[in-house]
Write an enzyme that holds these catalytic residues in place. Sequence first.
Site, PDB file in Angstrom:
ATOM      1  N   ARG A   1      72.754  15.306  39.922  1.00 18.58           N
ATOM      2  CA  ARG A   1      71.457  14.633  39.916  1.00 18.58           C
ATOM      3  C   ARG A   1      71.220  14.187  41.347  1.00 18.58           C
ATOM      4  NH1 ARG A   1      69.000  12.351  35.675  1.00 18.58           N
ATOM      5  NH2 ARG A   1      70.828  12.232  34.344  1.00 18.58           N
TER       6      ARG A   1
ATOM      7  N   PHE B   1      62.110  28.011  34.618  1.00 18.19           N
ATOM      8  CA  PHE B   1      61.867  27.356  35.906  1.00 18.19           C
ATOM      9  C   PHE B   1      62.943  27.655  36.939  1.00 18.19           C
ATOM     10  CE2 PHE B   1      63.114  23.858  32.918  1.00 18.19           C
ATOM     11  CZ  PHE B   1      64.380  23.587  33.425  1.00 18.19           C
TER      12      PHE B   1
ATOM     13  N   GLU C   1      62.714  25.878  29.692  1.00 22.52           N
ATOM     14  CA  GLU C   1      62.454  24.963  28.585  1.00 22.52           C
ATOM     15  C   GLU C   1      61.792  25.741  27.432  1.00 22.52           C
ATOM     16  OE1 GLU C   1      63.295  21.702  29.306  1.00 22.52           O
ATOM     17  OE2 GLU C   1      62.150  20.444  27.932  1.00 22.52           O
TER      18      GLU C   1
ATOM     19  N   LYS D   1      55.984  19.764  33.851  1.00 23.03           N
ATOM     20  CA  LYS D   1      57.164  19.285  33.107  1.00 23.03           C
ATOM     21  C   LYS D   1      56.871  19.399  31.614  1.00 23.03           C
ATOM     22  CE  LYS D   1      60.586  15.588  32.832  1.00 23.03           C
ATOM     23  NZ  LYS D   1      60.882  15.686  31.421  1.00 23.03           N
TER      24      LYS D   1
ATOM     25  N   GLU E   1      56.091  21.351  39.749  1.00 26.30           N
ATOM     26  CA  GLU E   1      56.075  22.167  38.534  1.00 26.30           C
ATOM     27  C   GLU E   1      55.620  21.360  37.329  1.00 26.30           C
ATOM     28  OE1 GLU E   1      59.687  25.302  39.556  1.00 26.30           O
ATOM     29  OE2 GLU E   1      59.945  23.915  37.903  1.00 26.30           O
TER      30      GLU E   1
HETATM   31  P1  AMP Z   1      64.337  14.059  31.241  1.00 25.96           P
HETATM   32  O1  AMP Z   1      64.892  14.737  30.013  1.00 25.96           O
HETATM   33  O2  AMP Z   1      63.185  13.192  30.981  1.00 25.96           O
HETATM   34  O3  AMP Z   1      65.448  13.408  32.032  1.00 25.96           O
HETATM   35  O4  AMP Z   1      63.779  15.184  32.231  1.00 25.96           O
HETATM   36  C1  AMP Z   1      64.539  16.245  32.699  1.00 25.96           C
HETATM   37  C2  AMP Z   1      64.315  17.432  31.791  1.00 25.96           C
HETATM   38  O5  AMP Z   1      62.989  17.923  31.910  1.00 25.96           O
HETATM   39  C3  AMP Z   1      65.158  18.629  32.114  1.00 25.96           C
HETATM   40  O6  AMP Z   1      66.453  18.532  31.608  1.00 25.96           O
HETATM   41  C4  AMP Z   1      64.381  19.756  31.467  1.00 25.96           C
HETATM   42  O7  AMP Z   1      64.814  19.902  30.120  1.00 25.96           O
HETATM   43  C5  AMP Z   1      62.952  19.242  31.413  1.00 25.96           C
HETATM   44  N1  AMP Z   1      62.001  20.021  32.202  1.00 25.96           N
HETATM   45  C6  AMP Z   1      60.774  20.362  31.772  1.00 25.96           C
HETATM   46  N2  AMP Z   1      60.114  21.051  32.693  1.00 25.96           N
HETATM   47  C7  AMP Z   1      60.942  21.191  33.761  1.00 25.96           C
HETATM   48  C8  AMP Z   1      60.822  21.821  35.032  1.00 25.96           C
HETATM   49  N3  AMP Z   1      59.714  22.457  35.419  1.00 25.96           N
HETATM   50  N4  AMP Z   1      61.897  21.756  35.878  1.00 25.96           N
HETATM   51  C9  AMP Z   1      63.016  21.112  35.517  1.00 25.96           C
HETATM   52  N5  AMP Z   1      63.175  20.489  34.329  1.00 25.96           N
HETATM   53  C10 AMP Z   1      62.155  20.527  33.447  1.00 25.96           C
END
Ligand code: AMP
Length: 585
Positions: free
Chosen positions: A421, A344, A304, A254, A252
């Site tokens: 996680r 998502f 998001e 991000k 997906e």
């Molecule tokens: P990080 O904040 O870098 O740890 O990355 C995880 C975060 O990416 C999640 O908490 C979501 O807010 C965000 N995110 C963005 N796109 C997606 C997606 N397609 N699936 C899951 N999380 C996503």
Amino acid sequence: MNKRLTVKFATLTACFERLEATSSQNEMTTLLARLLAAATPDEIGIVCYVVLGAIGPGYSDVNLGIGDRTTAAAIALAAGTDPAPVEAAARELGDYGDVAVRLIATPATGPLPVADVHRGLVEIAGASGPGSVEVKKNALAALLTAATPPERRYLSRLAAGEMRLGVGEMTLLDALAEAFLGSKAERPALEHAYNISSDIGLVARMLLEEGLPGVQAIAVTLHRPIRPMLTQRVARISEILERIGSPVIAVEEKYDGERIQAHKDGDDVTLFSRRLTDVTGQYPDIVRHVRRSISVDTAILDGEAVAFDHATGTYRPFQTLMRRRRKHRVSEVADEVPATYRAFDLLYADGESYLCRSYPDRRARLEEILVGDEHISPAGRIVTGDADGITAFYLSCIERGLEGIVCKSCAEDSFYRAGAREWQWIKWKSDYAPGISDTLDLVVIGASAGRGKRAGTYGSVLCAAYNHEEDLFQTVCGMGTGFSDVDLADLPRRLAGARVDRQPARAMVNPQAAPDFWFEPRYVVEVLGLEITQSPVHTCNWDPERRRGLALRFPRFVRWRDEKGPEEATTAAEIAAIFRRRWGV
Ligand code: AMP
């Protein structure tokens, strides 16, 4: 079993004093277990909230929101003085609890029952509109006047949002398990209920009233957030398929925006942030899109919020979206920075929980019920079993200004694991540095005094990872670079709310890394580094025999991550995984 009587607030404060005096995690759990075992069903939830420095579940709007100034004014009123001596004492003591004990001399009429204190605080929290500051001040002053000195200390800290007992949710769940199920080994059953309800008080009440079956009966409920599922990371993009382990995976897009869980209940829509606070008021546009575009009556979506520029077809930076984080001029700024919602996941639909359905099923249903347009749509993705396909999609995402990809298992057991996680979701962001494919989100637990050019601010901050198994914050690095002059000058103000005068119980720090100042684990910072190495100084994944932990070399400040709580920081286990892959051990 202990006989249950109405718990006095003084019983809580006596326990708090002992909690503050111990640095042993086990002793903390035992002290809490004893406190919880004595509570009645009406009180046990309140006890849990107060231990965590709150008066209700984190997601509710039972937020004391009194702030320093009103707390100081209430102390002045109870002490029969002007605000000036209170402010002077606050500067000297750095803690409104100590100020209240020093200045309020009237004899107490307490001890106060916990339920009365709670009722008083809820009323204070509920006061709004013109004159409400005065109402809050008077009500808090009345409570402080009636209270005993230790009660005054903790009431003032609670009101000012500075409990700082160092008790985390997992420790509290351990204590509940110890008190009612005989051992903290039983925590997982409670943790699950907590993950789907985000209400530890509810879990405690059900446990006390109905035992484990009551806890197991806690179900997904609209307008009550589910703790979000989190992502893992790997060192090389080529490892993703193997790690996830299903023949095909979903890759997906991000998005670098704000995670939003949307609850639709007919026309009534509630939005929760990643930290599970109610952000409905901030995103009237997303509320409209969800209301209009979901074809079923009830649903919970995970997704998001992003700032997308429809004129140019490009994503605007995270900082632009952050302008939406406000309580005033909401609609004006919403016009300047409209938010788009990329869903998502689907966690609930038409009265049924979807948590125990596979990701492909959830996604299929999401596509059926979401009538997408340019403002709201399912996350863009491909489904593939081909490593080159993943890389190609990743590159196309980067070209389109996205942050990277999130790869998701399509296996039959790819359930939505609330609050967890695990290897079912793996993120891959742009390669910042060799060895580390991603930045780390670390928790600030200390700082060194600034010298020379940095006099008056901090020289560096001591950063820790979260060890989930042990519920500890273990150090990874001291970080003094990457800050702009403005960031640097702002450090003392930014961290002031978490300052404590001794090492927090959940902070694991080697004496040679002990900082000049301590902070309760609260603020999360994104850090870029070169690589993970072994270290005799840092305590991340500490090996007591070899006396070595893991450290991040050449850490640089990237940005503050206020939307993350300390328990959502990069875990010690993730850092161990990065280390093992990097060095092949
Ligand atoms: P990080 O904040 O870098 O740890 O990355 C995880 C975060 O990416 C999640 O908490 C979501 O807010 C965000 N995110 C963005 N796109 C997606 C997606 N397609 N699936 C899951 N999380 C996503």
